[in-house]
Design a protein around this motif. Structure first.
Motif, PDB file in Angstrom:
ATOM      1  N   PHE A   1     -19.793  23.889  67.173  1.00 55.66           N
ATOM      2  CA  PHE A   1     -19.239  23.088  66.096  1.00 55.66           C
ATOM      3  C   PHE A   1     -17.736  23.019  66.306  1.00 55.66           C
ATOM      4  N   LEU A   2     -17.154  21.984  65.789  1.00 52.25           N
ATOM      5  CA  LEU A   2     -15.727  21.797  65.920  1.00 52.25           C
ATOM      6  C   LEU A   2     -15.096  21.665  64.547  1.00 52.25           C
ATOM      7  N   CYS A   3     -14.136  22.505  64.254  1.00 51.54           N
ATOM      8  CA  CYS A   3     -13.327  22.352  63.059  1.00 51.54           C
ATOM      9  C   CYS A   3     -11.969  21.851  63.525  1.00 51.54           C
ATOM     10  N   VAL A   4     -11.622  20.649  63.133  1.00 50.00           N
ATOM     11  CA  VAL A   4     -10.376  20.052  63.604  1.00 50.00           C
ATOM     12  C   VAL A   4      -9.541  19.608  62.414  1.00 50.00           C
ATOM     13  N   PRO A   5      -8.228  19.560  62.555  1.00 50.37           N
ATOM     14  CA  PRO A   5      -7.386  19.038  61.474  1.00 50.37           C
ATOM     15  C   PRO A   5      -7.810  17.623  61.110  1.00 50.37           C
ATOM     16  N   SER A   6      -7.812  17.320  59.835  1.00 54.27           N
ATOM     17  CA  SER A   6      -8.266  16.004  59.387  1.00 54.27           C
ATOM     18  C   SER A   6      -7.425  14.879  59.983  1.00 54.27           C
ATOM     19  N   CYS A   7      -6.150  15.157  60.240  1.00 57.54           N
ATOM     20  CA  CYS A   7      -5.310  14.121  60.827  1.00 57.54           C
ATOM     21  C   CYS A   7      -5.754  13.799  62.254  1.00 57.54           C
ATOM     22  N   VAL A   8      -6.249  14.819  62.983  1.00 60.12           N
ATOM     23  CA  VAL A   8      -6.758  14.596  64.335  1.00 60.12           C
ATOM     24  C   VAL A   8      -8.036  13.758  64.276  1.00 60.12           C
ATOM     25  N   ALA A   9      -8.917  14.092  63.324  1.00 59.73           N
ATOM     26  CA  ALA A   9     -10.158  13.333  63.171  1.00 59.73           C
ATOM     27  C   ALA A   9      -9.855  11.869  62.835  1.00 59.73           C
ATOM     28  N   ASP A  10      -8.878  11.654  61.959  1.00 57.15           N
ATOM     29  CA  ASP A  10      -8.513  10.287  61.581  1.00 57.15           C
ATOM     30  C   ASP A  10      -7.913   9.539  62.767  1.00 57.15           C
ATOM     31  N   TYR A  11      -7.014  10.196  63.489  1.00 57.77           N
ATOM     32  CA  TYR A  11      -6.316   9.540  64.593  1.00 57.77           C
ATOM     33  C   TYR A  11      -7.279   9.168  65.716  1.00 57.77           C
ATOM     34  N   GLN A  12      -8.207  10.070  66.027  1.00 66.12           N
ATOM     35  CA  GLN A  12      -9.137   9.821  67.126  1.00 66.12           C
ATOM     36  C   GLN A  12     -10.420   9.136  66.654  1.00 66.12           C
ATOM     37  N   LYS A  13     -10.473   8.812  65.352  1.00 68.32           N
ATOM     38  CA  LYS A  13     -11.642   8.131  64.781  1.00 68.32           C
ATOM     39  C   LYS A  13     -12.936   8.905  65.055  1.00 68.32           C
ATOM     40  N   LEU A  14     -12.869  10.216  64.866  1.00 67.34           N
ATOM     41  CA  LEU A  14     -14.041  11.068  65.049  1.00 67.34           C
ATOM     42  C   LEU A  14     -14.986  10.909  63.865  1.00 67.34           C
TER      43      LEU A  14
ATOM     44  N   ASP B   1     -16.661  28.545  57.468  1.00 66.93           N
ATOM     45  CA  ASP B   1     -15.694  27.732  56.745  1.00 66.93           C
ATOM     46  C   ASP B   1     -14.582  27.269  57.679  1.00 66.93           C
ATOM     47  N   CYS B   2     -14.317  25.995  57.676  1.00 63.01           N
ATOM     48  CA  CYS B   2     -13.168  25.489  58.413  1.00 63.01           C
ATOM     49  C   CYS B   2     -11.889  25.899  57.685  1.00 63.01           C
ATOM     50  N   GLY B   3     -10.766  25.769  58.382  1.00 61.86           N
ATOM     51  CA  GLY B   3      -9.490  26.127  57.785  1.00 61.86           C
ATOM     52  C   GLY B   3      -9.006  25.073  56.808  1.00 61.86           C
ATOM     53  N   GLU B   4      -7.882  25.336  56.199  1.00 64.49           N
ATOM     54  CA  GLU B   4      -7.301  24.410  55.234  1.00 64.49           C
ATOM     55  C   GLU B   4      -6.979  23.076  55.913  1.00 64.49           C
ATOM     56  N   ASP B   5      -7.379  21.987  55.279  1.00 62.96           N
ATOM     57  CA  ASP B   5      -7.149  20.632  55.777  1.00 62.96           C
ATOM     58  C   ASP B   5      -7.807  20.397  57.131  1.00 62.96           C
ATOM     59  N   GLU B   6      -8.952  21.050  57.364  1.00 58.23           N
ATOM     60  CA  GLU B   6      -9.749  20.812  58.565  1.00 58.23           C
ATOM     61  C   GLU B   6     -11.101  20.244  58.168  1.00 58.23           C
ATOM     62  N   VAL B   7     -11.737  19.518  59.087  1.00 60.10           N
ATOM     63  CA  VAL B   7     -13.052  18.945  58.844  1.00 60.10           C
ATOM     64  C   VAL B   7     -13.994  19.359  59.965  1.00 60.10           C
ATOM     65  N   CYS B   8     -15.278  19.353  59.655  1.00 64.09           N
ATOM     66  CA  CYS B   8     -16.295  19.745  60.634  1.00 64.09           C
ATOM     67  C   CYS B   8     -16.781  18.512  61.387  1.00 64.09           C
ATOM     68  N   VAL B   9     -16.702  18.573  62.707  1.00 66.67           N
ATOM     69  CA  VAL B   9     -17.195  17.511  63.577  1.00 66.67           C
ATOM     70  C   VAL B   9     -18.283  18.102  64.455  1.00 66.67           C
ATOM     71  N   ASP B  10     -19.502  17.612  64.313  1.00 67.58           N
ATOM     72  CA  ASP B  10     -20.630  18.135  65.066  1.00 67.58           C
ATOM     73  C   ASP B  10     -20.692  17.484  66.435  1.00 67.58           C
ATOM     74  N   ASP B  11     -20.881  18.270  67.486  1.00 74.09           N
ATOM     75  CA  ASP B  11     -21.036  17.647  68.798  1.00 74.09           C
ATOM     76  C   ASP B  11     -22.454  17.106  68.938  1.00 74.09           C
ATOM     77  N   ASP B  12     -22.716  16.367  69.992  1.00 75.49           N
ATOM     78  CA  ASP B  12     -23.985  15.649  70.134  1.00 75.49           C
ATOM     79  C   ASP B  12     -25.192  16.558  70.229  1.00 75.49           C
ATOM     80  N   ASP B  13     -25.071  17.700  70.929  1.00 74.41           N
ATOM     81  CA  ASP B  13     -26.252  18.529  71.151  1.00 74.41           C
ATOM     82  C   ASP B  13     -26.310  19.760  70.251  1.00 74.41           C
ATOM     83  N   GLY B  14     -25.293  19.953  69.402  1.00 78.38           N
ATOM     84  CA  GLY B  14     -25.348  21.056  68.460  1.00 78.38           C
ATOM     85  C   GLY B  14     -25.160  22.421  69.080  1.00 78.38           C
TER      86      GLY B  14
END
Length: 251
Positions: free
Chosen positions: A136-149, A120-133
């Motif tokens: 896994f990356l759990c990052v703050p949703s604001c970071v994902a939005d800002y970097q267009k992940l 489980d990712c933390g509160e207000d975090e999203v899962c971003v899968d890297d290319d080779d699996g």
């Protein structure tokens, strides 16, 4: 369900900011074709508030966002997506982890996403899968939005996919089943039983209510704890439906 603490690897993000991709909509009703891809090869057709299915693509096809929803993997492009198999819930090759929902990842075991080892990712975090699996990356949703992940999964919570049935009628057999069941039916689409077990069924769709040329035929099956299909409700259920004996083929 085994749950681990979330490891946030912000320093490992190396995804470019200038490129965006179409986001997969696994386990979400798609506006493009009114289909809910349940897993890579199973789906439900949405008719208003009614869900018809689960239905299955052919063995070499996947559920896509295309109007002709079941596509061969060789037909998948940047616009025609393998909705539940591109990165969301994908354990192909030697991947160790995969995102299984917007804020969850799972360990890959024997080529399948584990239904019990969930991170489980933390509160207000999203899962971003890297290319080779490999991670896994759990990052703050604001970071994902800002970097267009790219966040590969859109569903809020992981639901164990219903596996495709081990055997299904061939395309030609599906059309024959639909034609036989069409007698006295005046609707554009309907369900019918594929055999006497009332567990395997075929979805039949045609261009007019009197046509015997079925443009879309799809098959599926039910499993425990609801092993029987009801062709009236379009759902699996625990007991044998009332119309099983009268409508199912004798063989």
């Amino acid at each position: 369900m085994v749950k681990f603490g979330v490891l946030v690897l912000l320093s490992a993000i190396a995804i470019g900011q200038g490129e965006t991709t179409i986001e997969s909509q696994c386990q979400v009703c798609q506006e493009e074709n009114n289909v809910y891809c349940e897993s890579e090869s199973t789906f439900l057709r949405m008719r208003g508030a009614m869900k018809l299915g689960p239905l299955s693509c052919e063995a070499d096809e996947v559920c896509s966002n295309s109007g002709n929803l079941c596509k061969k993997k060789t037909e998948i492009t940047n616009e025609v997506l393998n909705v539940c198999g591109a990165n969301c819930q994908s354990c192909s090759a030697d991947r160790k982890y995969t995102c299984v929902s917007r804020n969850q990842a799972a360990l890959c075991l024997n080529g399948q996403a584990s239904s019990t080892i969930i991170i489980d990712c933390g509160e207000d975090e999203v899962c971003v899968d890297d290319d080779d699996g490999k991670a896994f990356l759990c990052v703050p949703s604001c970071v994902a939005d800002y970097q267009k992940l790219s966040v590969p999964c859109s569903s809020a919570a992981f639901t164990t996919p219903t596996p495709a049935p081990p055997t299904t009628p061939s395309g030609d057999n599906q059309k024959s089943i639909c034609q036989a069941a069409a007698v006295n039916k005046k609707t554009l689409y309907f369900f019918t039983y594929a055999d006497s077990s009332c567990r395997t069924y075929v979805y039949c769709e045609r261009s007019s209510s009197t046509s015997t040329d079925f443009t879309t035929t799809l098959s599926g099956s039910c499993s425990s704890p609801n092993p029987y299909f009801n062709t009236v409700s379009g759902k699996c259920q625990a007991s044998v439906p009332d119309n099983c004996e009268s409508e199912a083929p004798s063989t």
